[in-house]
Scaffold this motif. Structure first.
Motif, PDB file in Angstrom:
ATOM      1  N   LYS A  53      -6.841  -4.318   4.692  1.00  0.00           N
ATOM      2  CA  LYS A  53      -6.517  -2.944   4.329  1.00  0.00           C
ATOM      3  C   LYS A  53      -6.513  -2.068   5.575  1.00  0.00           C
ATOM      4  O   LYS A  53      -7.400  -2.135   6.413  1.00  0.00           O
ATOM      5  N   ARG A  54      -5.464  -1.246   5.743  1.00  0.00           N
ATOM      6  CA  ARG A  54      -5.411  -0.322   6.861  1.00  0.00           C
ATOM      7  C   ARG A  54      -5.082   1.073   6.358  1.00  0.00           C
ATOM      8  O   ARG A  54      -4.470   1.234   5.306  1.00  0.00           O
ATOM      9  N   SER A  55      -5.486   2.073   7.122  1.00  0.00           N
ATOM     10  CA  SER A  55      -5.319   3.456   6.691  1.00  0.00           C
ATOM     11  C   SER A  55      -3.857   3.869   6.772  1.00  0.00           C
ATOM     12  O   SER A  55      -3.025   3.233   7.420  1.00  0.00           O
ATOM     13  N   GLY A  56      -3.551   4.985   6.129  1.00  0.00           N
ATOM     14  CA  GLY A  56      -2.177   5.452   6.050  1.00  0.00           C
ATOM     15  C   GLY A  56      -1.500   4.952   4.786  1.00  0.00           C
ATOM     16  O   GLY A  56      -2.033   4.111   4.054  1.00  0.00           O
ATOM     17  N   LYS A  57      -0.305   5.475   4.515  1.00  0.00           N
ATOM     18  CA  LYS A  57       0.464   5.108   3.332  1.00  0.00           C
ATOM     19  C   LYS A  57       1.791   4.479   3.758  1.00  0.00           C
ATOM     20  O   LYS A  57       2.328   4.814   4.810  1.00  0.00           O
TER      21      LYS A  57
ATOM     22  N   THR B   9       3.791  -1.138  11.506  1.00  0.00           N
ATOM     23  CA  THR B   9       3.237  -0.093  10.640  1.00  0.00           C
ATOM     24  C   THR B   9       1.708  -0.114  10.705  1.00  0.00           C
ATOM     25  O   THR B   9       1.043  -0.441   9.731  1.00  0.00           O
ATOM     26  N   PRO B  10       1.136   0.245  11.841  1.00  0.00           N
ATOM     27  CA  PRO B  10      -0.309   0.137  12.022  1.00  0.00           C
ATOM     28  C   PRO B  10      -1.077   1.210  11.257  1.00  0.00           C
ATOM     29  O   PRO B  10      -0.481   2.076  10.598  1.00  0.00           O
ATOM     30  N   ALA B  11      -2.395   1.156  11.356  1.00  0.00           N
ATOM     31  CA  ALA B  11      -3.244   2.178  10.742  1.00  0.00           C
ATOM     32  C   ALA B  11      -2.823   3.557  11.224  1.00  0.00           C
ATOM     33  O   ALA B  11      -2.452   3.751  12.376  1.00  0.00           O
ATOM     34  N   ASN B  12      -2.890   4.526  10.311  1.00  0.00           N
ATOM     35  CA  ASN B  12      -2.427   5.868  10.630  1.00  0.00           C
ATOM     36  C   ASN B  12      -3.261   6.873   9.848  1.00  0.00           C
ATOM     37  O   ASN B  12      -4.190   6.502   9.127  1.00  0.00           O
ATOM     38  N   ASP B  13      -2.919   8.163   9.979  1.00  0.00           N
ATOM     39  CA  ASP B  13      -3.604   9.186   9.194  1.00  0.00           C
ATOM     40  C   ASP B  13      -3.455   8.890   7.713  1.00  0.00           C
ATOM     41  O   ASP B  13      -2.417   8.373   7.270  1.00  0.00           O
ATOM     42  N   GLU B  14      -4.454   9.261   6.945  1.00  0.00           N
ATOM     43  CA  GLU B  14      -4.451   8.931   5.517  1.00  0.00           C
ATOM     44  C   GLU B  14      -3.262   9.538   4.780  1.00  0.00           C
ATOM     45  O   GLU B  14      -2.811   8.996   3.778  1.00  0.00           O
ATOM     46  N   ASP B  15      -2.745  10.675   5.271  1.00  0.00           N
ATOM     47  CA  ASP B  15      -1.634  11.333   4.588  1.00  0.00           C
ATOM     48  C   ASP B  15      -0.289  11.078   5.272  1.00  0.00           C
ATOM     49  O   ASP B  15       0.692  11.761   5.001  1.00  0.00           O
ATOM     50  N   HIS B  16      -0.250  10.089   6.147  1.00  0.00           N
ATOM     51  CA  HIS B  16       1.007   9.737   6.825  1.00  0.00           C
ATOM     52  C   HIS B  16       1.687   8.578   6.102  1.00  0.00           C
ATOM     53  O   HIS B  16       1.056   7.593   5.743  1.00  0.00           O
TER      54      HIS B  16
ATOM     55  N   SER C  29      12.308 -11.375   3.008  1.00  0.00           N
ATOM     56  CA  SER C  29      11.924 -10.291   2.091  1.00  0.00           C
ATOM     57  C   SER C  29      10.451 -10.386   1.718  1.00  0.00           C
ATOM     58  O   SER C  29       9.751  -9.363   1.655  1.00  0.00           O
ATOM     59  N   LEU C  30       9.964 -11.595   1.479  1.00  0.00           N
ATOM     60  CA  LEU C  30       8.567 -11.759   1.078  1.00  0.00           C
ATOM     61  C   LEU C  30       7.631 -11.467   2.242  1.00  0.00           C
ATOM     62  O   LEU C  30       6.608 -10.792   2.071  1.00  0.00           O
ATOM     63  N   GLY C  31       7.954 -11.950   3.437  1.00  0.00           N
ATOM     64  CA  GLY C  31       7.117 -11.653   4.593  1.00  0.00           C
ATOM     65  C   GLY C  31       7.048 -10.170   4.877  1.00  0.00           C
ATOM     66  O   GLY C  31       5.991  -9.632   5.216  1.00  0.00           O
ATOM     67  N   LEU C  32       8.170  -9.485   4.717  1.00  0.00           N
ATOM     68  CA  LEU C  32       8.220  -8.040   4.931  1.00  0.00           C
ATOM     69  C   LEU C  32       7.377  -7.315   3.883  1.00  0.00           C
ATOM     70  O   LEU C  32       6.638  -6.377   4.198  1.00  0.00           O
ATOM     71  N   LEU C  33       7.457  -7.761   2.644  1.00  0.00           N
ATOM     72  CA  LEU C  33       6.680  -7.157   1.561  1.00  0.00           C
ATOM     73  C   LEU C  33       5.184  -7.301   1.824  1.00  0.00           C
ATOM     74  O   LEU C  33       4.410  -6.344   1.688  1.00  0.00           O
ATOM     75  N   HIS C  34       4.740  -8.487   2.219  1.00  0.00           N
ATOM     76  CA  HIS C  34       3.316  -8.709   2.451  1.00  0.00           C
ATOM     77  C   HIS C  34       2.839  -7.977   3.701  1.00  0.00           C
ATOM     78  O   HIS C  34       1.743  -7.403   3.722  1.00  0.00           O
ATOM     79  N   GLY C  35       3.654  -7.960   4.764  1.00  0.00           N
ATOM     80  CA  GLY C  35       3.240  -7.250   5.969  1.00  0.00           C
ATOM     81  C   GLY C  35       3.196  -5.744   5.792  1.00  0.00           C
ATOM     82  O   GLY C  35       2.380  -5.057   6.402  1.00  0.00           O
ATOM     83  N   SER C  36       4.064  -5.218   4.932  1.00  0.00           N
ATOM     84  CA  SER C  36       4.091  -3.776   4.686  1.00  0.00           C
ATOM     85  C   SER C  36       2.859  -3.292   3.945  1.00  0.00           C
ATOM     86  O   SER C  36       2.454  -2.138   4.091  1.00  0.00           O
ATOM     87  N   GLN C  37       2.283  -4.160   3.110  1.00  0.00           N
ATOM     88  CA  GLN C  37       1.152  -3.764   2.272  1.00  0.00           C
ATOM     89  C   GLN C  37       1.460  -2.439   1.579  1.00  0.00           C
ATOM     90  O   GLN C  37       0.689  -1.478   1.643  1.00  0.00           O
ATOM     91  N   PRO C  38       2.597  -2.344   0.893  1.00  0.00           N
ATOM     92  CA  PRO C  38       3.096  -1.036   0.443  1.00  0.00           C
ATOM     93  C   PRO C  38       2.290  -0.432  -0.703  1.00  0.00           C
ATOM     94  O   PRO C  38       1.836  -1.135  -1.609  1.00  0.00           O
ATOM     95  N   ASP C  39       2.152   0.878  -0.643  1.00  0.00           N
ATOM     96  CA  ASP C  39       1.593   1.635  -1.765  1.00  0.00           C
ATOM     97  C   ASP C  39       2.681   1.920  -2.789  1.00  0.00           C
ATOM     98  O   ASP C  39       2.397   2.042  -3.976  1.00  0.00           O
ATOM     99  N   ALA C  40       3.917   2.047  -2.304  1.00  0.00           N
ATOM    100  CA  ALA C  40       5.035   2.392  -3.181  1.00  0.00           C
ATOM    101  C   ALA C  40       6.260   1.572  -2.791  1.00  0.00           C
ATOM    102  O   ALA C  40       6.467   1.243  -1.621  1.00  0.00           O
ATOM    103  N   LEU C  41       7.057   1.245  -3.808  1.00  0.00           N
ATOM    104  CA  LEU C  41       8.318   0.541  -3.614  1.00  0.00           C
ATOM    105  C   LEU C  41       9.439   1.359  -4.240  1.00  0.00           C
ATOM    106  O   LEU C  41       9.241   1.996  -5.277  1.00  0.00           O
ATOM    107  N   VAL C  42      10.614   1.341  -3.607  1.00  0.00           N
ATOM    108  CA  VAL C  42      11.820   1.869  -4.233  1.00  0.00           C
ATOM    109  C   VAL C  42      12.755   0.691  -4.444  1.00  0.00           C
ATOM    110  O   VAL C  42      13.116  -0.008  -3.493  1.00  0.00           O
ATOM    111  N   MET C  43      13.115   0.443  -5.696  1.00  0.00           N
ATOM    112  CA  MET C  43      14.025  -0.649  -6.019  1.00  0.00           C
ATOM    113  C   MET C  43      15.458  -0.193  -5.772  1.00  0.00           C
ATOM    114  O   MET C  43      15.890   0.828  -6.318  1.00  0.00           O
TER     115      MET C  43
END
Length: 332
Positions: free
Chosen positions: A136-140, A206-213, A232-246
């Protein structure tokens, strides 16, 4: 990497508009950098830019010839070489996002070395990346994912970034493909990273960043595409996304380049992307759908999106046509 503009967009013998998607993306998002287009006989793509010869482009002050074609296999055919060499002879640098490297073509490399010109192979990373940790890393982070390749993931990510900035949100566009690099000025092409390091490369991007960034990450391929799902799968896992746009494209009846494969349903794509995203972020969810409706009239597009929104219960927009404000309403 310091790619000088203005650009001449090389469309070569691209058979259709989608094959020139690199040039099309740059021309739409950086129109002030694109002075013209150069097309060979049989080219089926047209960006609406001024058609120029290499000589005319030189006279107009073009600094870089951008190879704006994304052909299957990413090759530079022999039929392009004379035009590329002519550009070098007239003082231009050449930049390409194809798998086939400019620097690996002996006569092009020799001419560039002779004249002191730059060859930019932006698809090929210039650094090594670690294996992903998944910590888990900071930022969004918000990632554009798709039902198929070539459905508008980069356009959607750029539209999301634009809407976030207009809303006063802290954000950065993160380019993961050659077109995005030409637009953003940095990033790397994730599909050229060795498979074991794809997720790690995205953690680095996409490293750790400000919590609201918010990092707004350009997606690639589709989990459902037989040719490109690994990236696509490697990108999805590396992004650790909070949100996705389909991302989806209207009126396509099979996977691009795979006529034997029908497009999956948007519902199925949402389910699978959320499931795989939650491997690294339990809160990962699709927040909206962006549909490329460029082939529809305004009325047809409005009806298509309204019907889809009623079916899915999510905001459905054409992010390039209408903006992405509704996609980020719940993220502010």
């Amino acid at each position: 990497m310091n790619i000088q503009h203005p650009y001449l967009m090389f469309l070569g013998d691209a058979p259709d508009q989608l094959a020139a998607k690199v040039a099309n993306g740059v021309a739409k998002w950086r129109p002030d950098w694109c002075l013209g287009q150069f097309r060979l006989d049989g080219c089926g793509a047209d960006l609406g830019l001024t058609d120029m010869s290499i000589e005319e482009a030189h006279a107009a002050g073009v600094k870089t010839l951008i190879i704006g074609v994304a052909n299957r296999g990413g090759i530079i055919p022999d039929s392009w070489k004379a035009s590329i060499i002519k550009a070098l002879e007239l003082g231009m640098d050449v930049a390409s996002g194809l798998h086939n490297k400019l620097v690996d073509i002996p006569d092009i490399k020799a001419k560039a070395d002779e004249l002191g010109r730059n060859l930019f192979d932006v698809r090929h990373p210039t650094e090594d990346y670690p294996v992903a940790k998944g910590s888990k890393r900071s930022g969004k982070r918000i990632l554009a994912v798709g039902t198929d390749c070539s459905v508008g993931k980069m356009f959607t990510a750029l539209a999301v970034e634009k809407s976030m900035k207009e809303a006063g949100m802290k954000c950065s566009f993160r380019a993961t493909g050659q077109t995005g690099i030409f637009i953003a000025g940095d990033g790397f092409s994730v599909d050229a990273v060795v498979a074991d390091f794809i997720a790690g490369s995205i953690e680095t991007l996409t490293p750790a960043n400000d919590e609201d960034h918010w990092d707004v990450i350009e997606g690639q391929g589709s989990l459902f595409h037989a040719s490109y799902a690994g990236v696509s799968l490697g990108l999805l896992h590396g992004s650790q996304p909070d949100a996705l746009v389909m991302c989806h494209v209207a009126e396509r009846d099979h996977m691009r380049g795979l006529p034997d494969f029908n497009l999956p349903s948007i519902q199925e794509c949402i389910k699978v992307n959320e499931t795989m995203g939650r491997v690294v972020n339990p809160d990962c969810k699709v927040v909206g759908v962006s549909v490329n409706t460029s082939m529809l009239s305004d009325e047809e597009a409005d009806k298509y999106l309204a019907d889809l929104e009623a079916e899915l219960g999510l905001p459905c927009v054409d992010a390039f046509r209408h903006g992405a404000a509704r996609l980020i309403e719940g993220l502010k």
